[in-house]
Design a protein around this motif. Structure first.
Motif, PDB file in Angstrom:
ATOM      1  N   SER A  74       0.818  -1.217   0.000  1.00  0.00           N
ATOM      2  CA  SER A  74       0.000   0.000   0.000  1.00  0.00           C
ATOM      3  C   SER A  74       0.851   1.267   0.000  1.00  0.00           C
ATOM      4  O   SER A  74       0.411   2.316  -0.477  1.00  0.00           O
ATOM      5  CB  SER A  74      -0.942   0.013   1.210  1.00  0.00           C
ATOM      6  OG  SER A  74      -0.213  -0.052   2.418  1.00  0.00           O
ATOM      7  N   GLU A  75       2.086   1.181   0.517  1.00  0.00           N
ATOM      8  CA  GLU A  75       2.959   2.361   0.530  1.00  0.00           C
ATOM      9  C   GLU A  75       3.470   2.719  -0.863  1.00  0.00           C
ATOM     10  O   GLU A  75       4.074   3.775  -1.051  1.00  0.00           O
ATOM     11  CB  GLU A  75       4.152   2.112   1.460  1.00  0.00           C
ATOM     12  CG  GLU A  75       3.797   2.082   2.929  1.00  0.00           C
ATOM     13  CD  GLU A  75       3.379   3.449   3.469  1.00  0.00           C
ATOM     14  OE1 GLU A  75       3.830   4.476   2.901  1.00  0.00           O
ATOM     15  OE2 GLU A  75       2.622   3.497   4.442  1.00  0.00           O
ATOM     16  N   TRP A  77       1.815   3.701  -3.270  1.00  0.00           N
ATOM     17  CA  TRP A  77       1.087   4.847  -3.833  1.00  0.00           C
ATOM     18  C   TRP A  77       2.010   6.057  -3.962  1.00  0.00           C
ATOM     19  O   TRP A  77       1.838   6.885  -4.859  1.00  0.00           O
ATOM     20  CB  TRP A  77      -0.112   5.195  -2.952  1.00  0.00           C
ATOM     21  CG  TRP A  77      -1.282   4.255  -3.092  1.00  0.00           C
ATOM     22  CD1 TRP A  77      -1.694   3.310  -2.197  1.00  0.00           C
ATOM     23  CD2 TRP A  77      -2.191   4.163  -4.200  1.00  0.00           C
ATOM     24  NE1 TRP A  77      -2.797   2.641  -2.672  1.00  0.00           N
ATOM     25  CE2 TRP A  77      -3.128   3.143  -3.902  1.00  0.00           C
ATOM     26  CE3 TRP A  77      -2.303   4.841  -5.415  1.00  0.00           C
ATOM     27  CZ2 TRP A  77      -4.159   2.797  -4.758  1.00  0.00           C
ATOM     28  CZ3 TRP A  77      -3.327   4.493  -6.286  1.00  0.00           C
ATOM     29  CH2 TRP A  77      -4.238   3.488  -5.956  1.00  0.00           C
ATOM     30  N   MET A 229      -3.510  -3.069  -1.742  1.00  0.00           N
ATOM     31  CA  MET A 229      -3.125  -1.695  -2.090  1.00  0.00           C
ATOM     32  C   MET A 229      -3.850  -0.649  -1.235  1.00  0.00           C
ATOM     33  O   MET A 229      -3.433   0.510  -1.183  1.00  0.00           O
ATOM     34  CB  MET A 229      -3.410  -1.421  -3.566  1.00  0.00           C
ATOM     35  CG  MET A 229      -2.388  -2.002  -4.519  1.00  0.00           C
ATOM     36  SD  MET A 229      -0.757  -1.212  -4.374  1.00  0.00           S
ATOM     37  CE  MET A 229      -1.072   0.403  -5.091  1.00  0.00           C
ATOM     38  N   LEU A 230      -4.923  -1.043  -0.570  1.00  0.00           N
ATOM     39  CA  LEU A 230      -5.689  -0.093   0.231  1.00  0.00           C
ATOM     40  C   LEU A 230      -5.620  -0.419   1.723  1.00  0.00           C
ATOM     41  O   LEU A 230      -6.484   0.003   2.491  1.00  0.00           O
ATOM     42  CB  LEU A 230      -7.154  -0.074  -0.239  1.00  0.00           C
ATOM     43  CG  LEU A 230      -7.380   0.418  -1.671  1.00  0.00           C
ATOM     44  CD1 LEU A 230      -8.841   0.273  -2.060  1.00  0.00           C
ATOM     45  CD2 LEU A 230      -6.936   1.872  -1.822  1.00  0.00           C
ATOM     46  N   LEU A 233      -5.947   2.310   4.400  1.00  0.00           N
ATOM     47  CA  LEU A 233      -5.950   3.595   3.706  1.00  0.00           C
ATOM     48  C   LEU A 233      -7.369   3.999   3.336  1.00  0.00           C
ATOM     49  O   LEU A 233      -8.115   3.206   2.770  1.00  0.00           O
ATOM     50  CB  LEU A 233      -5.103   3.522   2.428  1.00  0.00           C
ATOM     51  CG  LEU A 233      -3.610   3.220   2.577  1.00  0.00           C
ATOM     52  CD1 LEU A 233      -2.955   3.141   1.203  1.00  0.00           C
ATOM     53  CD2 LEU A 233      -2.919   4.284   3.425  1.00  0.00           C
ATOM     54  N   VAL A 238      -4.873   7.920   0.441  1.00  0.00           N
ATOM     55  CA  VAL A 238      -4.421   7.652  -0.932  1.00  0.00           C
ATOM     56  C   VAL A 238      -4.068   8.954  -1.639  1.00  0.00           C
ATOM     57  O   VAL A 238      -3.023   9.071  -2.302  1.00  0.00           O
ATOM     58  CB  VAL A 238      -5.493   6.874  -1.725  1.00  0.00           C
ATOM     59  CG1 VAL A 238      -5.098   6.779  -3.201  1.00  0.00           C
ATOM     60  CG2 VAL A 238      -5.688   5.480  -1.138  1.00  0.00           C
ATOM     61  N   LEU A 242      -0.442  10.054  -3.221  1.00  0.00           N
ATOM     62  CA  LEU A 242      -0.318  10.492  -4.621  1.00  0.00           C
ATOM     63  C   LEU A 242       0.151  11.946  -4.696  1.00  0.00           C
ATOM     64  O   LEU A 242       0.811  12.349  -5.658  1.00  0.00           O
ATOM     65  CB  LEU A 242      -1.663  10.343  -5.335  1.00  0.00           C
ATOM     66  CG  LEU A 242      -2.134   8.920  -5.643  1.00  0.00           C
ATOM     67  CD1 LEU A 242      -3.551   8.941  -6.225  1.00  0.00           C
ATOM     68  CD2 LEU A 242      -1.188   8.226  -6.619  1.00  0.00           C
TER      69      LEU A 242
END
Length: 494
Positions: A74-75, A77, A229-230, A233, A238, A242
């Motif tokens: 997840s990091e 991103w 990926m989340l 988060l 997110v 970004l």
């Protein structure tokens, strides 16, 4: 810990090589223009790799892999946001900035460009922007020194205090002696070394676990959240990750590479080279942290170092998995990342102190030789302050970088963008935008409202301030608009 002779030899050879390049560059440094921008002589390959190496500091081999190892994929991103931001920076800013700075009194620094672009006879733009550079870059320099100190501390068993000076000394020497050319030439070597390390290391880690499939199974078995990926988060988190991409538009050490290109025509080739290098290096850094989870899950007895500090993961994997000679080369890549960024930051701080403050307010008729030597002394001054800030052994590289990155992105990013694409922008718009961006970052950082990364509100509020104040004020002079238009025509002609 026993000091490895092969590692020591490898490090010494590498450091001596960088210092030698500095002395070679010294012979090509004839005036202050050469010392600060290398006489605007960089080709596309050196421009691309120098921009990449100056961007990706010790954070690339320590902060990012450490964050991935600790929190999972997840990091990544952050890496996605940086890739998008870097591409937009090359596409929108790079070529235009190269042309516009030449049309505006051959500006050597960002404060120089702002002052000329907006016909600021009061010099307040120059002073404010130079002060912002000095404040945030000194913090940024401290992050590089912390990363270098960690490397020497872990690899050679030095005390943190000794490692601070050992990690910074070589960078200070070749920056002091060779200036911009030394920094750019060494960046090219360092970028190549970083690329080699970040491609080779994750491959060996995967093979040591038993292959890609086995590695993924181990990571999933430890926790399915590692491949989510989340993980933990929400939307704000997110967007915050970004949002790192917004920082590119305002980083003086990266923008200086665009200004130093031999021509805006070189930028297109440099963009392709730079983006390929960046994507592969970021992917490698993410892979080191991600597959490092599998390795240390299978070998918990070797995980003491990374348990104490996750930012050690690349260092630990290199020491454990490779022959000491190869490990020395790989660990030199961390030093390369640290040195390449730190040298650029020291040089930009030096140029702000020398060109924007010393020359303009103290010695308007200073000779070129005098300015070069004042620039060198300023390198030493900024380095000493950064070392003092880095003296706390509890510092974390990623935390220091995120603060400085946000400060530059919000204070300079909108000003740079609008100054290159909007002819109607005014001096007061630039000044207010710069102050609003920097102040928002400083305040938002303290209160952490909404859990949102401070660069996002800083960038947004600065952009609004620029547009509103510019539209409320008097239009720029006809001469200023003509210079802008002439530069834009030149840029669009090829």
């Amino acid at each position: 810990m026993t000091i490895s002779t092969p590692m020591m030899v490898t490090f010494c050879v590498y450091i001596l090589g960088m210092v030698l390049i500095g002395f070679i560059a010294y012979r090509s440094t004839k005036n202050f223009d050469d010392y600060i921008l290398g006489g605007r002589s960089l080709g596309s390959v050196v421009t691309a790799l120098s921009a990449g190496a100056s961007d990706m500091s010790g954070w690339l081999l320590m902060g990012l892999p450490g964050a991935i190892f600790l929190s999972g994929i997840s990091e990544s991103w952050i890496a996605i946001g940086l890739t998008i931001g870097a591409w937009l920076n090359w596409k929108i800013v790079a070529g235009r900035l190269r042309v516009q700075t030449e049309h505006h009194d051959n500006a050597l620094t960002l404060p120089d460009f702002f002052s000329s672009r907006f016909e600021d006879t009061s010099k307040i733009l120059r002073v404010i922007s130079a002060l912002i550079i000095l404040v945030f870059f000194t913090i940024y320099c401290a992050s590089g020194i912390v990363a270098g100190a960690r490397l020497f501390e872990i690899t050679f068993g030095m005390s943190y205090e000794t490692a601070l000076w050992a990690g910074a000394a070589a960078t200070i020497v070749y920056t002091f002696v060779g200036g911009f050319l030394a920094v750019s030439w060494t960046d090219t070597v360092q970028a190549s070394l970083m690329f080699f390390a970040l491609i080779l290391t994750p491959v060996v880690v995967i093979l040591s676990v038993g292959g890609l499939s086995d590695s993924l199974q181990v990571i999933q078995a430890k926790s399915l959240e590692n491949i989510d990926m989340l993980k933990n988060l929400n939307f704000v988190a997110v967007i915050s990750l970004l949002g790192w991409g917004l920082g590119y538009f305002g980083q003086p050490h990266i923008l200086a590479r665009f200004m130093a290109a031999d021509s805006h025509r070189s930028i297109r080739s440099a963009r392709r080279i730079g983006m390929i290098w960046m994507i592969l290096c970021l992917a490698g850094a993410v892979a080191v942290g991600f597959f490092g989870i599998a390795y240390f899950e299978n070998n918990p007895e070797q995980a003491t170092g990374v348990s104490e500090n996750s930012e050690r993961i690349f260092i630990e994997l290199a020491r454990i998995l490779f022959n000491p000679w190869i490990a020395g080369i790989l660990l030199s890549a961390i030093l390369a990342a640290v040195m390449s960024t730190l040298s650029c930051q020291l040089l930009v701080c030096s140029s702000a102190l020398t060109e924007d403050l010393y020359k303009n307010f103290l010695r308007k008729k200073a000779t070129q030789r005098e300015l070069v030597w004042v620039g060198r002394l300023m390198v030493l001054l900024v380095a000493a302050i950064a070392i003092a800030l880095a003296a706390n052994p509890d510092n974390r590289v990623l935390g220091l970088v995120s603060y400085a990155w946000a400060g530059f992105g919000a204070a300079f990013g909108p000003v740079v963008l609008f100054s290159l694409i909007w002819k109607r922008m005014t001096r007061n718009g630039a000044l207010v935008g710069m102050i609003v961006g920097a102040a928002t970052v400083l305040v938002w950082k303290q209160y952490a409202w909404l859990g949102l990364y401070e660069i996002i509100p800083g960038f947004l509020f600065a952009s609004v301030a620029i547009v509103v104040v510019s539209l409320l004020g008097r239009e720029p002079s006809a001469a200023a608009q003509q210079r802008f238009s002439a530069a834009e025509r030149e840029y669009n002609a090829n």
